[in-house]
Motif scaffolding. Sequence first.
Motif, PDB file in Angstrom:
ATOM      1  N   PRO A   1      -8.300  -6.596 -50.529  1.00 17.98           N
ATOM      2  CA  PRO A   1      -9.225  -5.838 -51.383  1.00 17.98           C
ATOM      3  C   PRO A   1      -9.337  -6.365 -52.814  1.00 17.98           C
ATOM      4  N   THR A   2      -8.275  -6.989 -53.316  1.00 14.83           N
ATOM      5  CA  THR A   2      -8.294  -7.463 -54.706  1.00 14.83           C
ATOM      6  C   THR A   2      -8.385  -8.979 -54.817  1.00 14.83           C
ATOM      7  N   HIS A   3      -8.623  -9.651 -53.710  1.00 14.89           N
ATOM      8  CA  HIS A   3      -8.676 -11.123 -53.705  1.00 14.89           C
ATOM      9  C   HIS A   3      -9.871 -11.604 -54.525  1.00 14.89           C
ATOM     10  N   PRO A   4      -9.739 -12.734 -55.231  1.00 17.01           N
ATOM     11  CA  PRO A   4     -10.880 -13.250 -56.022  1.00 17.01           C
ATOM     12  C   PRO A   4     -12.132 -13.500 -55.182  1.00 17.01           C
ATOM     13  N   GLU A   5     -11.954 -13.857 -53.904  1.00 16.25           N
ATOM     14  CA  GLU A   5     -13.101 -14.111 -53.035  1.00 16.25           C
ATOM     15  C   GLU A   5     -13.477 -12.785 -52.350  1.00 16.25           C
TER      16      GLU A   5
ATOM     17  N   ARG B   1      -8.015 -21.774 -44.898  1.00 13.00           N
ATOM     18  CA  ARG B   1      -7.437 -22.483 -46.039  1.00 13.00           C
ATOM     19  C   ARG B   1      -8.472 -22.549 -47.154  1.00 13.00           C
ATOM     20  N   GLY B   2      -8.020 -22.321 -48.384  1.00 15.48           N
ATOM     21  CA  GLY B   2      -8.947 -22.333 -49.509  1.00 15.48           C
ATOM     22  C   GLY B   2     -10.044 -21.298 -49.344  1.00 15.48           C
ATOM     23  N   PHE B   3      -9.741 -20.178 -48.687  1.00 15.09           N
ATOM     24  CA  PHE B   3     -10.676 -19.076 -48.420  1.00 15.09           C
ATOM     25  C   PHE B   3     -11.711 -19.451 -47.355  1.00 15.09           C
ATOM     26  N   CYS B   4     -11.538 -20.588 -46.679  1.00 16.55           N
ATOM     27  CA  CYS B   4     -12.556 -21.097 -45.751  1.00 16.55           C
ATOM     28  C   CYS B   4     -12.000 -21.208 -44.329  1.00 16.55           C
TER      29      CYS B   4
ATOM     30  N   VAL C   1     -25.988 -24.211 -51.109  1.00 14.21           N
ATOM     31  CA  VAL C   1     -25.149 -23.257 -50.373  1.00 14.21           C
ATOM     32  C   VAL C   1     -24.005 -22.846 -51.295  1.00 14.21           C
ATOM     33  N   LEU C   2     -23.876 -21.552 -51.532  1.00  9.64           N
ATOM     34  CA  LEU C   2     -22.839 -21.060 -52.433  1.00  9.64           C
ATOM     35  C   LEU C   2     -21.453 -21.375 -51.882  1.00  9.64           C
ATOM     36  N   GLU C   3     -20.598 -21.870 -52.753  1.00 14.58           N
ATOM     37  CA  GLU C   3     -19.194 -22.061 -52.406  1.00 14.58           C
ATOM     38  C   GLU C   3     -18.346 -21.190 -53.344  1.00 14.58           C
ATOM     39  N   GLY C   4     -17.514 -21.801 -54.194  1.00 13.10           N
ATOM     40  CA  GLY C   4     -16.631 -21.021 -55.049  1.00 13.10           C
ATOM     41  C   GLY C   4     -17.331 -20.465 -56.276  1.00 13.10           C
ATOM     42  N   GLY C   5     -16.533 -19.811 -57.109  1.00 14.43           N
ATOM     43  CA  GLY C   5     -17.026 -19.160 -58.311  1.00 14.43           C
ATOM     44  C   GLY C   5     -16.513 -17.741 -58.347  1.00 14.43           C
ATOM     45  N   TYR C   6     -15.596 -17.444 -59.292  1.00 14.09           N
ATOM     46  CA  TYR C   6     -14.856 -16.183 -59.224  1.00 14.09           C
ATOM     47  C   TYR C   6     -14.890 -15.379 -60.521  1.00 14.09           C
ATOM     48  N   ALA C   7     -15.700 -15.815 -61.479  1.00 17.46           N
ATOM     49  CA  ALA C   7     -15.953 -15.006 -62.675  1.00 17.46           C
ATOM     50  C   ALA C   7     -17.131 -14.102 -62.340  1.00 17.46           C
ATOM     51  N   ILE C   8     -16.828 -12.969 -61.758  1.00 15.06           N
ATOM     52  CA  ILE C   8     -17.828 -12.139 -61.096  1.00 15.06           C
ATOM     53  C   ILE C   8     -18.884 -11.605 -62.056  1.00 15.06           C
ATOM     54  N   GLU C   9     -18.478 -11.217 -63.260  1.00 19.45           N
ATOM     55  CA  GLU C   9     -19.418 -10.638 -64.216  1.00 19.45           C
ATOM     56  C   GLU C   9     -19.893 -11.638 -65.269  1.00 19.45           C
ATOM     57  N   THR C  10     -19.026 -12.555 -65.675  1.00 21.06           N
ATOM     58  CA  THR C  10     -19.337 -13.411 -66.818  1.00 21.06           C
ATOM     59  C   THR C  10     -20.005 -14.724 -66.455  1.00 21.06           C
ATOM     60  N   ALA C  11     -19.989 -15.099 -65.181  1.00 16.99           N
ATOM     61  CA  ALA C  11     -20.546 -16.403 -64.808  1.00 16.99           C
ATOM     62  C   ALA C  11     -21.580 -16.322 -63.692  1.00 16.99           C
TER      63      ALA C  11
END
Length: 462
Positions: A30-34, A129-132, A278-288
Motif C-alpha cells: 500500500p505504501t510502495h513508491p510504485e 524485479r525493479g517493480f517489473c 510507454v510510461l516506466e518509472g517516476g515516483y515524485a507523484i505530486e511534484t513531477a
Amino acid sequence: MAILEQGVGLVINKKTGLIFFPAFDWAISPTHPEREERLLYTRDQIFEEGVMDLPQIHEYAPRLASLHDVSRTHFCVPRVQSQVTEAHLIAAGSTLQLGDSVVSGEIKNGFAMVRPPGHHAMRVVHGNRGFCSINNEAILVEYLRRRHGIRKIAIVDSDAHHGDGTQDLFYHDPDVLFISFHQDGRTIFPGTGFTNELGGPGAYARTLNVPLPPGTADETFMYVVDNLVLPVVKDFQPEIIINSAGQDNHYTDPLGSMRFTARAYADFTKKLKPHLAVLEGGYAIETALPYINLAIILALADVDYSYVMEPDYWPGRFKESPEKTAQVHRMVEQLLESWANRDKVDIPKIFGVGKYYQRKKFIYYDTDYIEEEQIEKVRMCADCPGYIIIESRAERGYRAPVRIYAVSIPFQACHSCQSEAYDVYEQAKKQGECDYIYMQDKSTDTCITYEKDKGQEWVSEG
C-alpha cells in the motif's frame, strides 16, 4: 504530420492517442513508491488543463494482451499465468492497442500511461524485479513484428534506472536499436548500463548506454539527445521509434539523483518524435509526474508546452560541474565511434570463434528476493542472429531451486538454425536435468513448455 483528404482539399491533423491505466487492483504494497497515485495525480492535472478536450487528443480504452503475446517474448517460470495478473496483461495490451492504431494510420503517435512498468523484466522471468514482471515495450516489439511485419525498431529509454530487461531481450538482435541514458549504475539500481555493454556478436553496437553522473541536469541531457540519440536513430532508420518514458530523472524524484525538468522531457519528446511512448518509472507523484506527463502529451500533439513549469523551478537553478560535463562529452564521442565502426569490428577477436558465444549472468530480483544464476549461449551463425540457449537456476529462500532450460529461435532465423534449435530442445527433454524446458520459435510464432515431473508439453501458437 498532416494528410490531405483526397477530393476535398481539407488538411486533417492525425491525433495523439492516450491510454490511462492506473491498475487499481495491483500493488506491491500500500505504501510502495510504485502505486496507483502515480497516474491519478496526472489524470487530475490533464483534466484540469482541458487537455482531453483538445481536438488533437484521442483517448482509447485499454485492452488485454494475450498469454501468447507474453510467451512470444518471455520465458515465464513455470508458466505465464504464474507471473502475471490481469493488470500486467492490460498494461502490455494498452501498448498493443496504440501500436495497432499507429500502424493503421488512425493516430500519428501515442502515449501509454500505464502501470505496472516493465523495462527491468528480462527474457527469463522467475518473479518481479525493479517493480517489473513482464516487459511492455518488448512485448510490443514482438507483436509489431508478428502482426504487422515491421522489422527495424528503435527503443530509447529515458528512465533514471538502466533498462536492463529491455537490453537483455534485444542484446543479440541486429534489427532493434536500444539506447539508454540513465543515472550511473554504480550509484543506483540495477547496477548495469555501462558503455562497454554494446550488444552480442550479431548485433554489435545496436546497444548503446550512456551512464550519467548524479546531478546531471537539462543542458547535458540535451547534449546527449542532440549529439548521440538523434543522429544514431536517424542513421539506423527505424520503422517505429519507442520511448521508454521513465520520469525518475526529475529533480524531485525520491529514488533518483538527477536534475531533469518537465520542459526538458518535452523538448526531448519533440526532438525524438517517438511513435509510441510507454510510461516506466517516476515516483515524485505530486511534484513531477503531473508536469512531465502533461508536457510530454503536449509535445506529442504538437501543442505549445511553454507554460508548463514546476512551481519551485526557475531557469538556471541547477549548475552542472564542468568536469562531469566533459566526462559525458567524452562518453558520447566514444559511443559515436562504436556506432560508426559497428560493421567494421573484428567480431571473432571480441567474441571468440567457437560454435557458441557464451556469458554467465547473476541476476537479483530485488522485489521478490530471488537469486538467479544464468548461462546464455548464442549460436554463431553467418546467415542469421543465431538461436539462444539459456540455462537458469533460481533460488528463493529455503525453497528448492528451480532449474530451467530454454531455447529461443529469432524472428529472422535461417532454416539451419531453426532445425538445429529443435534438436537441442529435444535433447534437453531426453536428458531430464531441468524442471522446465521451453521452446520459443519466433519464426513460426510457436511456444512450447515441457514440464519434467508431468512429462507433458503445452503448445501455444499465434
